[in-house]
Write an enzyme that holds these catalytic residues in place. Structure first.
Site, PDB file in Angstrom:
ATOM      1  N   HIS A   1       0.796  -1.223   0.000  1.00 33.14           N
ATOM      2  CA  HIS A   1       0.000   0.000   0.000  1.00 33.14           C
ATOM      3  C   HIS A   1       0.830   1.275   0.000  1.00 33.14           C
ATOM      4  CE1 HIS A   1      -4.504   0.894   0.889  1.00 33.14           C
ATOM      5  NE2 HIS A   1      -4.049   1.547  -0.163  1.00 33.14           N
TER       6      HIS A   1
ATOM      7  N   ASP B   1      -4.143   3.374   7.852  1.00 29.87           N
ATOM      8  CA  ASP B   1      -2.880   3.814   7.227  1.00 29.87           C
ATOM      9  C   ASP B   1      -2.633   5.301   7.439  1.00 29.87           C
ATOM     10  OD1 ASP B   1      -2.545   1.183   6.496  1.00 29.87           O
ATOM     11  OD2 ASP B   1      -3.169   1.457   4.419  1.00 29.87           O
TER      12      ASP B   1
ATOM     13  N   ASP C   1      -7.412  -2.295  -0.954  1.00 31.56           N
ATOM     14  CA  ASP C   1      -6.462  -3.172  -0.272  1.00 31.56           C
ATOM     15  C   ASP C   1      -7.101  -4.565  -0.178  1.00 31.56           C
ATOM     16  OD1 ASP C   1      -4.938  -4.485   1.819  1.00 31.56           O
ATOM     17  OD2 ASP C   1      -4.266  -2.517   2.497  1.00 31.56           O
TER      18      ASP C   1
ATOM     19  N   HIS D   1       3.890   1.283   4.464  1.00 30.79           N
ATOM     20  CA  HIS D   1       2.556   1.048   3.869  1.00 30.79           C
ATOM     21  C   HIS D   1       1.451   1.474   4.832  1.00 30.79           C
ATOM     22  CE1 HIS D   1       1.605  -3.312   5.501  1.00 30.79           C
ATOM     23  NE2 HIS D   1       2.132  -2.553   6.423  1.00 30.79           N
TER      24      HIS D   1
ATOM     25  N   GLU E   1      -1.498  -4.784  -1.917  1.00 34.03           N
ATOM     26  CA  GLU E   1      -1.227  -5.748  -0.843  1.00 34.03           C
ATOM     27  C   GLU E   1      -1.430  -7.207  -1.235  1.00 34.03           C
ATOM     28  OE1 GLU E   1       0.152  -5.211   2.227  1.00 34.03           O
ATOM     29  OE2 GLU E   1       0.294  -3.031   1.993  1.00 34.03           O
TER      30      GLU E   1
ATOM     31  N   ASP F   1     -10.166  -0.673   2.983  1.00 34.88           N
ATOM     32  CA  ASP F   1      -9.023  -1.231   3.707  1.00 34.88           C
ATOM     33  C   ASP F   1      -9.447  -1.655   5.114  1.00 34.88           C
ATOM     34  OD1 ASP F   1      -6.422  -1.688   4.723  1.00 34.88           O
ATOM     35  OD2 ASP F   1      -5.599   0.068   3.721  1.00 34.88           O
TER      36      ASP F   1
ATOM     37  N   HIS G   1      -7.258  -1.248   7.411  1.00 39.19           N
ATOM     38  CA  HIS G   1      -6.408  -0.334   8.189  1.00 39.19           C
ATOM     39  C   HIS G   1      -6.619   1.115   7.745  1.00 39.19           C
ATOM     40  CE1 HIS G   1      -4.326  -4.262   7.779  1.00 39.19           C
ATOM     41  NE2 HIS G   1      -4.103  -4.110   9.082  1.00 39.19           N
TER      42      HIS G   1
ATOM     43  N   ASP H   1      -6.901  -6.607   2.041  1.00 41.80           N
ATOM     44  CA  ASP H   1      -7.418  -6.913   3.385  1.00 41.80           C
ATOM     45  C   ASP H   1      -8.731  -6.192   3.711  1.00 41.80           C
ATOM     46  OD1 ASP H   1      -6.655  -4.374   4.483  1.00 41.80           O
ATOM     47  OD2 ASP H   1      -4.658  -5.135   4.917  1.00 41.80           O
TER      48      ASP H   1
HETATM   49  N1  LIG Z   1      -1.657  -1.216   4.236  1.00 41.34           N
HETATM   50  C1  LIG Z   1      -1.584  -1.997   5.269  1.00 41.34           C
HETATM   51  N2  LIG Z   1      -1.763  -3.276   5.185  1.00 41.34           N
HETATM   52  N3  LIG Z   1      -1.299  -1.412   6.422  1.00 41.34           N
HETATM   53  C2  LIG Z   1      -1.119  -2.112   7.657  1.00 41.34           C
HETATM   54  C3  LIG Z   1      -0.616  -1.206   8.711  1.00 41.34           C
HETATM   55  C4  LIG Z   1      -0.563  -1.913  10.019  1.00 41.34           C
HETATM   56  C5  LIG Z   1      -0.091  -1.071  11.192  1.00 41.34           C
HETATM   57  N4  LIG Z   1      -1.034  -0.024  11.482  1.00 41.34           N
HETATM   58  C6  LIG Z   1       1.287  -0.502  10.936  1.00 41.34           C
HETATM   59  O1  LIG Z   1       1.404   0.685  10.794  1.00 41.34           O
HETATM   60  O2  LIG Z   1       2.233  -1.225  10.869  1.00 41.34           O
HETATM   61 MN   LIG Z   2      -3.716  -0.591   3.481  1.00 38.91          MN
END
Ligand SMILES: NC(=[NH2+])NCCC[C@H](N)C(=O)O
Ligand SMILES: [Mn+2]
Length: 307
Positions: free
Chosen positions: A98, A129, A227, A142, A272, A125, A127, A229
């Site tokens: 990402h 981010d 994403d 990411h 991702e 997503d 998350h 996820d």
């Molecule tokens: N794009 C993603 N999958 N992001 C996941 C981030 C997970 C977590 N918040 C981190 O900063 O490490």
């Molecule tokens: Mn993401």
């Protein structure tokens, strides 16, 4: 409908699990270009981008890794997405993790600023981010693009984001994993979090329709960042940061169908996908099918297979 432009972005420096670098190839093997072409759209594949040589840069947060590489990716990817839009195309960036959105959304924002049109961001997503390079504990960049796009401080090493997107034009959708530092910052910036609790209660359609109505009323451009996820891990296992309780097959298709009907999407990231973690390509195939729905495929186009 504009010509679709596929841009391979084999980026895996935004996190630590090897495999996302194979993402663009997996989308091609899963038949992305054909699926889009079958719907009557023109498709150009611009191939995979290549990372230029980079100079080391330091970061005050020692956890952060691959900053130099991501600065370089950000610059070249912004140029590519801007080029594709400038040629009247609809760029689809094939990730890659990402962190690529640092560049793809920069390119879209630069183009939108030149056109004097507001850019909106739909972030599909698990998350949010919303870390900065200074607040991330994992050091995985990411986890930072939305903060960059919203103009948060802490990205001094990066080129200034072309025209930071104001909070009300950002829609985080499907969220179910937010670190405490991100949460505090999101509240401060007043960015609406459509987490799974909100979507369970209101349904998957209403909050999205409200956002799309805003985009339409403003004559805006819409960048969608999808994403893997966002999807429930039971249907999309090929991702390094799975979080249970994601969207179902039908919910995800419905989101894509609504996006198609809106005719508002001007650029798209697919991020991702880690083909190394996939099961017989099922996640890559599902992502290709979702793009099909976004490009106008209907349920009744699906042939019955008896083998
Ligand atoms: N794009 C993603 N999958 N992001 C996941 C981030 C997970 C977590 N918040 C981190 O900063 O490490
Ligand atoms: Mn993401």
């Amino acid at each position: 409908m504009p010509n679709t432009v596929l841009i391979g972005a084999p980026i895996d420096e935004g996190q630590r699990r090897p495999g996302c670098v194979m993402g663009p190839t997996a989308y091609r093997v899963a038949g992305l270009a054909q699926a889009i072409g079958d719907l009557g759209h023109g498709v150009e594949d611009w191939g995979d981008m290549v990372l230029p040589a980079v100079q080391a840069v330091s970061c005050p947060n020692p956890a952060v890794h691959h900053l130099a590489e991501l600065l370089a990716w950000t610059e070249i990817l912004a140029d590519k997405v801007d080029d594709a839009l400038s040629q009247g195309g609809l760029p689809i960036v094939l990730g890659g993790d990402h962190a690529l959105a640092l560049g793809s959304v920069s390119g879209a924002a630069r183009f939108a600023a030149r056109q004097d049109r507001p850019l909106f961001l739909l972030w599909l997503d698990a998350h949010s981010d919303f870390h900065t390079p200074l607040t991330t504990q994992s050091g995985n960049l990411h986890g930072t693009p939305v903060a960059y796009i919203a103009g948060r401080a802490g990205f001094e090493a990066f080129p200034p984001f072309p025209k930071p997107i104001p909070a009300e034009r950002i829609c985080l959708y499907g969220i179910r994993s937010v670190d405490p530092a991100e949460h505090a910052a999101l509240l401060k910036h007043d960015i609406a979090i459509n987490d799974m609790r909100v979507l369970d209660e209101r349904g998957i359609v209403a909050p999205l329709r409200e956002f799309l109505d805003m985009v339409r009323a403003a004559g805006g451009m819409l960048h969608v960042s999808l994403d893997v996820d966002f999807l429930d891990p039971s249907i999309a296992p090929a991702v390094g940061t799975t979080v249970p309780g994601g969207t179902t097959f039908r919910e995800a298709h419905l989101v894509m169908e609504l996006l198609h009907e809106s005719a508002l999407v001007t650029s798209l990231d697919l991020v991702e996908l880690n083909p190394f973690l996939d099961e017989r390509g099922r996640t890559a195939k599902l992502m290709v099918e979702l793009v099909g729905s976004l490009m106008g495929r209907k349920v009744f186009d699906r042939p019955t297979r008896s083998f």
